[in-house]
Write a protein that holds these residues in place. Structure first.
Motif, PDB file in Angstrom:
ATOM      1  N   SER A  41      17.309   8.170 -62.635  1.00 58.60           N
ATOM      2  CA  SER A  41      16.903   9.118 -61.862  1.00 58.60           C
ATOM      3  C   SER A  41      16.481   9.868 -62.847  1.00 58.60           C
ATOM      4  CB  SER A  41      18.010   9.582 -60.684  1.00 58.60           C
ATOM      5  OG  SER A  41      18.674   7.912 -60.015  1.00 58.60           O
ATOM      6  N   ILE A  42      17.428  10.048 -63.727  1.00 55.46           N
ATOM      7  CA  ILE A  42      17.084  11.672 -64.126  1.00 55.46           C
ATOM      8  C   ILE A  42      15.405  11.091 -64.956  1.00 55.46           C
ATOM      9  CG2 ILE A  42      16.888  13.439 -65.879  1.00 55.46           C
ATOM     10  CD1 ILE A  42      20.855  12.570 -64.983  1.00 55.46           C
ATOM     11  N   PHE A  43      15.586   9.810 -65.763  1.00 50.58           N
ATOM     12  CA  PHE A  43      14.513  10.046 -66.572  1.00 50.58           C
ATOM     13  C   PHE A  43      13.276   9.541 -65.298  1.00 50.58           C
ATOM     14  CE2 PHE A  43      11.812   6.544 -68.502  1.00 50.58           C
ATOM     15  CZ  PHE A  43      12.075   6.763 -70.545  1.00 50.58           C
ATOM     16  N   THR A  44      13.935   8.832 -64.643  1.00 51.61           N
ATOM     17  CA  THR A  44      12.095   8.745 -64.048  1.00 51.61           C
ATOM     18  C   THR A  44      11.138  10.031 -63.026  1.00 51.61           C
ATOM     19  OG1 THR A  44      12.973   6.873 -62.838  1.00 51.61           O
ATOM     20  CG2 THR A  44      11.130   7.595 -61.592  1.00 51.61           C
ATOM     21  N   VAL A  45      12.005  11.075 -63.048  1.00 49.69           N
ATOM     22  CA  VAL A  45      11.734  12.885 -62.442  1.00 49.69           C
ATOM     23  C   VAL A  45      10.884  13.181 -63.587  1.00 49.69           C
ATOM     24  CG1 VAL A  45      12.274  14.820 -61.845  1.00 49.69           C
ATOM     25  CG2 VAL A  45      13.243  13.098 -60.432  1.00 49.69           C
ATOM     26  N   GLY A  46      12.005  12.886 -64.922  1.00 57.10           N
ATOM     27  CA  GLY A  46      11.407  13.049 -65.798  1.00 57.10           C
ATOM     28  C   GLY A  46       9.686  13.033 -66.749  1.00 57.10           C
ATOM     29  N   ALA A  48       7.714  11.478 -64.661  1.00 59.05           N
ATOM     30  CA  ALA A  48       6.294  12.192 -63.517  1.00 59.05           C
ATOM     31  C   ALA A  48       6.433  13.898 -64.323  1.00 59.05           C
ATOM     32  CB  ALA A  48       7.720  12.780 -62.259  1.00 59.05           C
ATOM     33  N   PHE A  49       7.244  14.841 -64.551  1.00 52.74           N
ATOM     34  CA  PHE A  49       7.323  15.875 -64.895  1.00 52.74           C
ATOM     35  C   PHE A  49       5.981  15.764 -65.840  1.00 52.74           C
ATOM     36  CE2 PHE A  49      10.730  19.577 -63.218  1.00 52.74           C
ATOM     37  CZ  PHE A  49      10.419  18.456 -62.150  1.00 52.74           C
ATOM     38  N   TRP A  50       6.267  15.097 -67.105  1.00 50.72           N
ATOM     39  CA  TRP A  50       5.544  14.325 -68.367  1.00 50.72           C
ATOM     40  C   TRP A  50       4.091  14.604 -67.503  1.00 50.72           C
ATOM     41  CZ3 TRP A  50       5.910  16.817 -72.577  1.00 50.72           C
ATOM     42  CH2 TRP A  50       7.217  16.621 -73.324  1.00 50.72           C
ATOM     43  N   LEU A  51       4.086  13.465 -66.569  1.00 50.43           N
ATOM     44  CA  LEU A  51       2.254  13.229 -65.918  1.00 50.43           C
ATOM     45  C   LEU A  51       1.917  14.539 -65.586  1.00 50.43           C
ATOM     46  CD1 LEU A  51       0.580  10.706 -65.610  1.00 50.43           C
ATOM     47  CD2 LEU A  51       2.316  10.681 -63.777  1.00 50.43           C
ATOM     48  N   VAL A  52       2.460  15.100 -64.900  1.00 48.94           N
ATOM     49  CA  VAL A  52       1.960  16.378 -64.647  1.00 48.94           C
ATOM     50  C   VAL A  52       1.850  17.028 -65.409  1.00 48.94           C
ATOM     51  CG1 VAL A  52       2.482  18.231 -63.083  1.00 48.94           C
ATOM     52  CG2 VAL A  52       3.324  16.213 -61.786  1.00 48.94           C
ATOM     53  N   TYR A  53       2.289  17.069 -66.560  1.00 46.14           N
ATOM     54  CA  TYR A  53       2.244  18.043 -68.011  1.00 46.14           C
ATOM     55  C   TYR A  53       1.561  17.601 -68.317  1.00 46.14           C
ATOM     56  CZ  TYR A  53       3.146  19.799 -72.275  1.00 46.14           C
ATOM     57  OH  TYR A  53       2.681  20.231 -73.678  1.00 46.14           O
ATOM     58  N   GLY A  54       0.383  16.149 -68.570  1.00 41.93           N
ATOM     59  CA  GLY A  54      -0.602  15.651 -69.164  1.00 41.93           C
ATOM     60  C   GLY A  54      -1.781  16.446 -68.767  1.00 41.93           C
ATOM     61  N   ASN A  66       2.996   8.034 -70.029  1.00 39.16           N
ATOM     62  CA  ASN A  66       4.051   8.170 -68.835  1.00 39.16           C
ATOM     63  C   ASN A  66       3.068   7.752 -67.269  1.00 39.16           C
ATOM     64  OD1 ASN A  66       6.065  10.473 -70.354  1.00 39.16           O
ATOM     65  ND2 ASN A  66       3.687  11.963 -70.664  1.00 39.16           N
ATOM     66  N   LEU A  67       2.358   7.444 -67.086  1.00 38.60           N
ATOM     67  CA  LEU A  67       1.486   6.733 -66.394  1.00 38.60           C
ATOM     68  C   LEU A  67       2.002   4.986 -66.411  1.00 38.60           C
ATOM     69  CD1 LEU A  67       0.163   7.336 -63.645  1.00 38.60           C
ATOM     70  CD2 LEU A  67      -1.763   5.788 -64.415  1.00 38.60           C
ATOM     71  N   ILE A  68       1.697   4.512 -67.470  1.00 39.11           N
ATOM     72  CA  ILE A  68       3.330   3.201 -67.676  1.00 39.11           C
ATOM     73  C   ILE A  68       4.472   3.566 -67.779  1.00 39.11           C
ATOM     74  CG2 ILE A  68       3.458   1.306 -69.506  1.00 39.11           C
ATOM     75  CD1 ILE A  68       0.582   2.096 -70.254  1.00 39.11           C
ATOM     76  N   THR A  69       4.903   3.852 -68.097  1.00 40.72           N
ATOM     77  CA  THR A  69       6.566   4.521 -68.314  1.00 40.72           C
ATOM     78  C   THR A  69       6.838   4.825 -67.119  1.00 40.72           C
ATOM     79  OG1 THR A  69       6.189   5.220 -70.293  1.00 40.72           O
ATOM     80  CG2 THR A  69       8.460   5.586 -69.269  1.00 40.72           C
ATOM     81  N   PHE A  70       6.084   5.365 -65.887  1.00 43.79           N
ATOM     82  CA  PHE A  70       6.826   5.982 -64.899  1.00 43.79           C
ATOM     83  C   PHE A  70       6.662   4.399 -63.308  1.00 43.79           C
ATOM     84  CE2 PHE A  70       6.034   7.169 -60.432  1.00 43.79           C
ATOM     85  CZ  PHE A  70       7.040   8.156 -59.702  1.00 43.79           C
ATOM     86  N   VAL A  71       5.537   3.523 -63.761  1.00 39.28           N
ATOM     87  CA  VAL A  71       5.423   2.748 -62.922  1.00 39.28           C
ATOM     88  C   VAL A  71       6.695   1.984 -63.255  1.00 39.28           C
ATOM     89  CG1 VAL A  71       4.034   0.295 -62.557  1.00 39.28           C
ATOM     90  CG2 VAL A  71       3.102   2.910 -62.323  1.00 39.28           C
TER      91      VAL A  71
ATOM     92  N   VAL B  10      11.308  21.900 -69.592  1.00 40.69           N
ATOM     93  CA  VAL B  10      11.777  20.816 -68.507  1.00 40.69           C
ATOM     94  C   VAL B  10      11.419  19.059 -68.871  1.00 40.69           C
ATOM     95  CG1 VAL B  10      12.129  20.702 -66.134  1.00 40.69           C
ATOM     96  CG2 VAL B  10      12.226  22.771 -66.957  1.00 40.69           C
ATOM     97  N   SER B  11      10.169  19.028 -69.191  1.00 42.78           N
ATOM     98  CA  SER B  11       9.871  17.075 -68.796  1.00 42.78           C
ATOM     99  C   SER B  11      10.841  16.640 -70.189  1.00 42.78           C
ATOM    100  CB  SER B  11       8.346  17.305 -69.249  1.00 42.78           C
ATOM    101  OG  SER B  11       7.495  18.048 -68.198  1.00 42.78           O
ATOM    102  N   ALA B  12      10.545  17.667 -71.003  1.00 44.83           N
ATOM    103  CA  ALA B  12      11.826  16.611 -72.521  1.00 44.83           C
ATOM    104  C   ALA B  12      13.106  16.711 -72.037  1.00 44.83           C
ATOM    105  CB  ALA B  12      10.705  18.269 -74.212  1.00 44.83           C
ATOM    106  N   PHE B  13      13.162  17.696 -71.429  1.00 41.48           N
ATOM    107  CA  PHE B  13      14.671  17.797 -71.377  1.00 41.48           C
ATOM    108  C   PHE B  13      15.492  17.049 -70.699  1.00 41.48           C
ATOM    109  CE2 PHE B  13      18.833  19.441 -68.779  1.00 41.48           C
ATOM    110  CZ  PHE B  13      18.888  20.025 -69.675  1.00 41.48           C
TER     111      PHE B  13
END
Lengths: 95, 95
Positions: A41-46, A48-54, A66-71, B10-13
């Motif tokens: 749960s936490i990882f998938t949200v994280g 997604a945040f990385w994806l937005v950051y990118g 992060n797109l691949i990891t998110f899927v 936040v993403s990294a955390f």
């Protein structure tokens, strides 16, 4: 490409692709018993945040990784939630 | 700190801390049956590479995040290898 850039690229490739064997195993065995729901749960949200950051900073490597990891992570999380809900329902039927 | 920097932080955390509940679950239950050995092998090597990358470029955030993830991932991987070796030995005894 410098040696440092190659190291960064290899690192990103490894941590991204590592979720593929877990995803395949979960799809094949349907077993998610020892996977942590909180982790995925936490990882998938994280991720997604990385994806937005990118997307905001316009870094293609961050977006693709992060797109691949998110899927992959979403598939694992979905199977985990599906199994947990199923187990809960079966327990309720027994009780 | 800009909003983008906060988003990155936040993403990294989140992606770092997500491995804590999985580590706790593995230590508590000793169950690693549905964890992929390939995933944790590739992932731990990848995180070690990220750590070296962080040290070379001198990025404290990359170093700290990957040092924590490396420790957590190593604990999970060690338990997975321990269990798999144990299961293999028990099978050999039976056969």
């Amino acid at each position: 490409m410098t040696n440092i850039e190659i190291l960064g690229f290899v690192s990103a490739f490894l941590t991204t692709i590592s979720f593929l064997p877990q995803t395949i195993q979960v799809i094949k065995t349907r077993d998610t018993s020892s996977l942590s729901l909180a982790m995925y749960s936490i990882f998938t949200v994280g991720v997604a945040f990385w994806l937005v950051y990118g997307i905001i900073i316009g870094d293609k490597a961050v977006i693709i990784a992060n797109l691949i990891t998110f899927v992959l992570s979403s598939v694992i999380l979905s199977m985990k939630v599906y199994n947990d809900v199923k187990i809960k329902r079966e327990k309720n039927v027994i009780n």
